[in-house]
Design a protein around this motif. Structure first.
Motif, short mmCIF file in Angstrom:
data_model
loop_
_atom_site.label_atom_id
_atom_site.label_comp_id
_atom_site.label_asym_id
_atom_site.label_seq_id
_atom_site.Cartn_x
_atom_site.Cartn_y
_atom_site.Cartn_z
N MET A 1 0.71 -1.19 0.12
CA MET A 1 -0.06 -0.03 -0.06
C MET A 1 0.95 1.36 -0.10
O MET A 1 1.90 1.19 0.56
CB MET A 1 -0.85 -0.07 1.19
CG MET A 1 -2.20 -0.74 1.10
SD MET A 1 -3.30 -0.57 2.45
CE MET A 1 -3.83 -1.98 2.93
N LYS A 2 0.47 2.18 -0.71
CA LYS A 2 1.12 3.44 -0.88
C LYS A 2 0.38 4.45 0.10
O LYS A 2 -0.52 4.86 -0.29
CB LYS A 2 1.23 3.71 -2.41
CG LYS A 2 2.33 2.99 -3.07
CD LYS A 2 2.07 3.67 -4.42
CE LYS A 2 3.42 4.26 -4.94
NZ LYS A 2 3.17 4.81 -6.34
N ILE A 14 -2.63 5.96 -1.94
CA ILE A 14 -4.12 5.55 -2.35
C ILE A 14 -4.91 6.42 -1.44
O ILE A 14 -6.39 6.51 -1.92
CB ILE A 14 -4.09 3.98 -1.75
CG1 ILE A 14 -3.94 4.02 -0.30
CG2 ILE A 14 -3.31 3.07 -2.45
CD1 ILE A 14 -4.44 2.40 0.41
N LYS A 47 -4.26 -4.49 -8.13
CA LYS A 47 -3.87 -4.35 -6.79
C LYS A 47 -3.84 -3.06 -5.79
O LYS A 47 -4.47 -3.03 -4.72
CB LYS A 47 -2.12 -4.70 -6.73
CG LYS A 47 -1.64 -4.78 -4.94
CD LYS A 47 -0.25 -4.82 -5.10
CE LYS A 47 0.35 -5.04 -3.69
NZ LYS A 47 0.11 -3.95 -2.80
N GLU A 48 -3.65 -1.99 -6.72
CA GLU A 48 -4.05 -0.55 -5.88
C GLU A 48 -5.42 -0.50 -5.86
O GLU A 48 -5.94 0.05 -4.74
CB GLU A 48 -3.50 0.46 -6.86
CG GLU A 48 -3.63 1.94 -6.35
CD GLU A 48 -3.10 2.91 -6.85
OE1 GLU A 48 -2.24 3.53 -6.43
OE2 GLU A 48 -3.45 2.93 -8.45
N ASP A 51 -6.46 -2.21 -2.86
CA ASP A 51 -6.04 -1.57 -1.50
C ASP A 51 -7.02 -0.62 -1.20
O ASP A 51 -6.94 -0.44 -0.05
CB ASP A 51 -4.56 -1.12 -1.76
CG ASP A 51 -3.21 -2.13 -1.79
OD1 ASP A 51 -3.68 -3.29 -1.46
OD2 ASP A 51 -2.22 -1.94 -2.15
N ASP A 54 -10.05 -2.09 0.17
CA ASP A 54 -9.72 -2.67 1.55
C ASP A 54 -9.77 -1.46 2.72
O ASP A 54 -10.27 -1.69 3.81
CB ASP A 54 -8.46 -3.57 1.80
CG ASP A 54 -8.31 -4.89 1.05
OD1 ASP A 54 -9.40 -5.29 0.88
OD2 ASP A 54 -7.30 -5.37 0.64
N CYS A 55 -9.12 -0.52 2.35
CA CYS A 55 -9.12 0.78 3.36
C CYS A 55 -10.53 1.14 3.54
O CYS A 55 -10.66 1.63 4.68
CB CYS A 55 -7.80 1.88 2.64
SG CYS A 55 -6.43 1.33 2.83
#
Length: 65
Positions: A1-2, A14, A47-48, A51, A54-55
């Motif tokens: 995660m960024k 993100i 993937k991003e 993420d 998910d957040c």
């Protein structure tokens, strides 16, 4: 995660992409696949996108049925 940091600017994190996803979901409910298709040109990859999802789920901003 960024996440934002000294190395990663806020605009590349993100967290900066949360409003884009939430705006799409305010207009209408969407399945994850449909939502990804509508934002895939604004995220780096799946993937991003996952993420971000998910957040937002962890923050109780979205609900998955």
């Amino acid at each position: 995660m960024k996440f934002p940091s000294k190395v990663t600017p806020y605009k590349e994190s993100i967290i900066a992409k949360f409003p884009m996803v939430l705006e799409k979901l305010e207009k209408k409910d969407m399945a994850p696949g449909e939502l990804y298709k509508s934002v895939k040109n604004k995220v780096a990859d799946i993937k991003e996108f996952m993420d971000i999802m998910d957040c937002l789920y962890a923050l109780n901003k979205i609900e998955l049925d």
